[in-house]
Design a protein around this motif. Structure first.
Motif, PDB file in Angstrom:
ATOM      1  N   ASP A   1       0.832  -1.201   0.000  1.00  0.00           N
ATOM      2  CA  ASP A   1       0.000   0.000   0.000  1.00  0.00           C
ATOM      3  C   ASP A   1       0.868   1.253   0.000  1.00  0.00           C
ATOM      4  O   ASP A   1       0.630   2.185  -0.776  1.00  0.00           O
ATOM      5  CB  ASP A   1      -0.929  -0.024   1.222  1.00  0.00           C
ATOM      6  CG  ASP A   1      -1.779   1.219   1.326  1.00  0.00           C
ATOM      7  OD1 ASP A   1      -2.422   1.590   0.325  1.00  0.00           O
ATOM      8  OD2 ASP A   1      -1.798   1.817   2.422  1.00  0.00           O
ATOM      9  N   MET A   2       1.894   1.264   0.834  1.00  0.00           N
ATOM     10  CA  MET A   2       2.786   2.431   0.902  1.00  0.00           C
ATOM     11  C   MET A   2       3.550   2.624  -0.409  1.00  0.00           C
ATOM     12  O   MET A   2       3.757   3.749  -0.853  1.00  0.00           O
ATOM     13  CB  MET A   2       3.775   2.281   2.064  1.00  0.00           C
ATOM     14  CG  MET A   2       3.141   2.323   3.433  1.00  0.00           C
ATOM     15  SD  MET A   2       2.379   3.894   3.817  1.00  0.00           S
ATOM     16  CE  MET A   2       3.825   4.867   4.128  1.00  0.00           C
ATOM     17  N   LEU A   3       3.974   1.523  -1.018  1.00  0.00           N
ATOM     18  CA  LEU A   3       4.760   1.599  -2.243  1.00  0.00           C
ATOM     19  C   LEU A   3       3.908   1.886  -3.474  1.00  0.00           C
ATOM     20  O   LEU A   3       4.435   2.288  -4.513  1.00  0.00           O
ATOM     21  CB  LEU A   3       5.540   0.297  -2.453  1.00  0.00           C
ATOM     22  CG  LEU A   3       6.600  -0.020  -1.401  1.00  0.00           C
ATOM     23  CD1 LEU A   3       7.202  -1.394  -1.648  1.00  0.00           C
ATOM     24  CD2 LEU A   3       7.683   1.047  -1.382  1.00  0.00           C
TER      25      LEU A   3
ATOM     26  N   ASN B   1     -12.599  -9.291  -7.261  1.00  0.00           N
ATOM     27  CA  ASN B   1     -12.409 -10.642  -7.748  1.00  0.00           C
ATOM     28  C   ASN B   1     -11.189 -11.244  -7.064  1.00  0.00           C
ATOM     29  O   ASN B   1     -10.184 -10.570  -6.875  1.00  0.00           O
ATOM     30  CB  ASN B   1     -12.193 -10.534  -9.266  1.00  0.00           C
ATOM     31  CG  ASN B   1     -12.260 -11.837  -9.954  1.00  0.00           C
ATOM     32  OD1 ASN B   1     -11.606 -12.794  -9.544  1.00  0.00           O
ATOM     33  ND2 ASN B   1     -13.048 -11.890 -11.018  1.00  0.00           N
ATOM     34  N   THR B   2     -11.238 -12.518  -6.728  1.00  0.00           N
ATOM     35  CA  THR B   2     -10.111 -13.162  -6.041  1.00  0.00           C
ATOM     36  C   THR B   2      -8.900 -13.373  -6.946  1.00  0.00           C
ATOM     37  O   THR B   2      -7.847 -13.782  -6.470  1.00  0.00           O
ATOM     38  CB  THR B   2     -10.524 -14.522  -5.444  1.00  0.00           C
ATOM     39  OG1 THR B   2     -11.088 -15.334  -6.477  1.00  0.00           O
ATOM     40  CG2 THR B   2     -11.516 -14.351  -4.311  1.00  0.00           C
ATOM     41  N   SER B   3      -9.028 -13.064  -8.229  1.00  0.00           N
ATOM     42  CA  SER B   3      -7.881 -13.184  -9.135  1.00  0.00           C
ATOM     43  C   SER B   3      -7.110 -11.871  -9.261  1.00  0.00           C
ATOM     44  O   SER B   3      -6.139 -11.791 -10.011  1.00  0.00           O
ATOM     45  CB  SER B   3      -8.338 -13.639 -10.523  1.00  0.00           C
ATOM     46  OG  SER B   3      -9.099 -12.629 -11.144  1.00  0.00           O
ATOM     47  N   LEU B   4      -7.522 -10.848  -8.524  1.00  0.00           N
ATOM     48  CA  LEU B   4      -6.858  -9.543  -8.579  1.00  0.00           C
ATOM     49  C   LEU B   4      -5.613  -9.527  -7.698  1.00  0.00           C
ATOM     50  O   LEU B   4      -5.580 -10.136  -6.635  1.00  0.00           O
ATOM     51  CB  LEU B   4      -7.806  -8.431  -8.117  1.00  0.00           C
ATOM     52  CG  LEU B   4      -9.062  -8.207  -8.961  1.00  0.00           C
ATOM     53  CD1 LEU B   4      -9.975  -7.194  -8.267  1.00  0.00           C
ATOM     54  CD2 LEU B   4      -8.701  -7.741 -10.361  1.00  0.00           C
ATOM     55  N   THR B   5      -4.603  -8.788  -8.130  1.00  0.00           N
ATOM     56  CA  THR B   5      -3.418  -8.578  -7.296  1.00  0.00           C
ATOM     57  C   THR B   5      -3.706  -7.445  -6.324  1.00  0.00           C
ATOM     58  O   THR B   5      -4.699  -6.718  -6.476  1.00  0.00           O
ATOM     59  CB  THR B   5      -2.195  -8.211  -8.155  1.00  0.00           C
ATOM     60  OG1 THR B   5      -2.445  -6.942  -8.774  1.00  0.00           O
ATOM     61  CG2 THR B   5      -1.899  -9.275  -9.192  1.00  0.00           C
ATOM     62  N   VAL B   6      -2.841  -7.259  -5.359  1.00  0.00           N
ATOM     63  CA  VAL B   6      -3.018  -6.177  -4.389  1.00  0.00           C
ATOM     64  C   VAL B   6      -2.996  -4.828  -5.099  1.00  0.00           C
ATOM     65  O   VAL B   6      -3.812  -3.943  -4.801  1.00  0.00           O
ATOM     66  CB  VAL B   6      -1.941  -6.238  -3.285  1.00  0.00           C
ATOM     67  CG1 VAL B   6      -2.005  -5.009  -2.402  1.00  0.00           C
ATOM     68  CG2 VAL B   6      -2.118  -7.487  -2.450  1.00  0.00           C
TER      69      VAL B   6
END
Length: 140
Positions: free
Chosen positions: A101-103, A118-123
């Motif tokens: 989140d910070m980066l 969706n559970t296929s999403l990256t952070v």
């Protein structure tokens, strides 16, 4: 009384030698403690960096499910991270989520609303979504 020619015991010299030895032992213990702390923090930083850099989505595109979350205005990054982990959208530690989140450059730009993720999403993709206005379903 001291007799002539009799030497008086020099306790202060022995005491000084004892203190010198005790100080050396304490110094060695402090140095060992510092080394252990540095090793522990280095390991923690390495594993946190590894977890962040090697992040993979919870599910593949074919196995993905949609999950609805609601973000309120008073939620912090920690609250959002805990919500995402609890809902099964993120499978990493809270510390790794907060680091990403910070980066990301989007820290603190969350927009309150209800989102379908969706559970296929990256952070990074999740952060992009929750930092843009949610689509209002009534506009269709």
């Amino acid at each position: 009384m001291n007799m002539p020619g009799e030497k008086k015991p020099n306790y202060s010299k022995k005491y000084g030698m004892f203190l010198g030895g005790a100080k050396a032992v304490i110094l060695i213990l402090v140095i060992v403690l510092i080394i252990f702390v540095v090793i522990f923090l280095s390991q923690r930083a390495y594993f946190l960096g590894y977890e962040t850099a090697s992040y993979k989505p919870v599910a593949s595109e074919s196995e993905a499910t949609e999950i609805e979350i609601t973000i309120t205005e008073d939620m912090s990054a920690s609250d959002i991270g805990e919500l995402l982990i609890e809902k099964g959208l993120v499978n990493e530690s809270l510390e790794a989520f907060l680091l990403q989140d910070m980066l990301s450059g989007l820290h603190g730009e969350y927009i309150a609303g209800t989102y379908t993720l969706n559970t296929s999403l990256t952070v990074d993709e999740i952060l992009q979504i929750i930092c843009t206005e949610p689509e209002d379903e009534n506009d269709n």
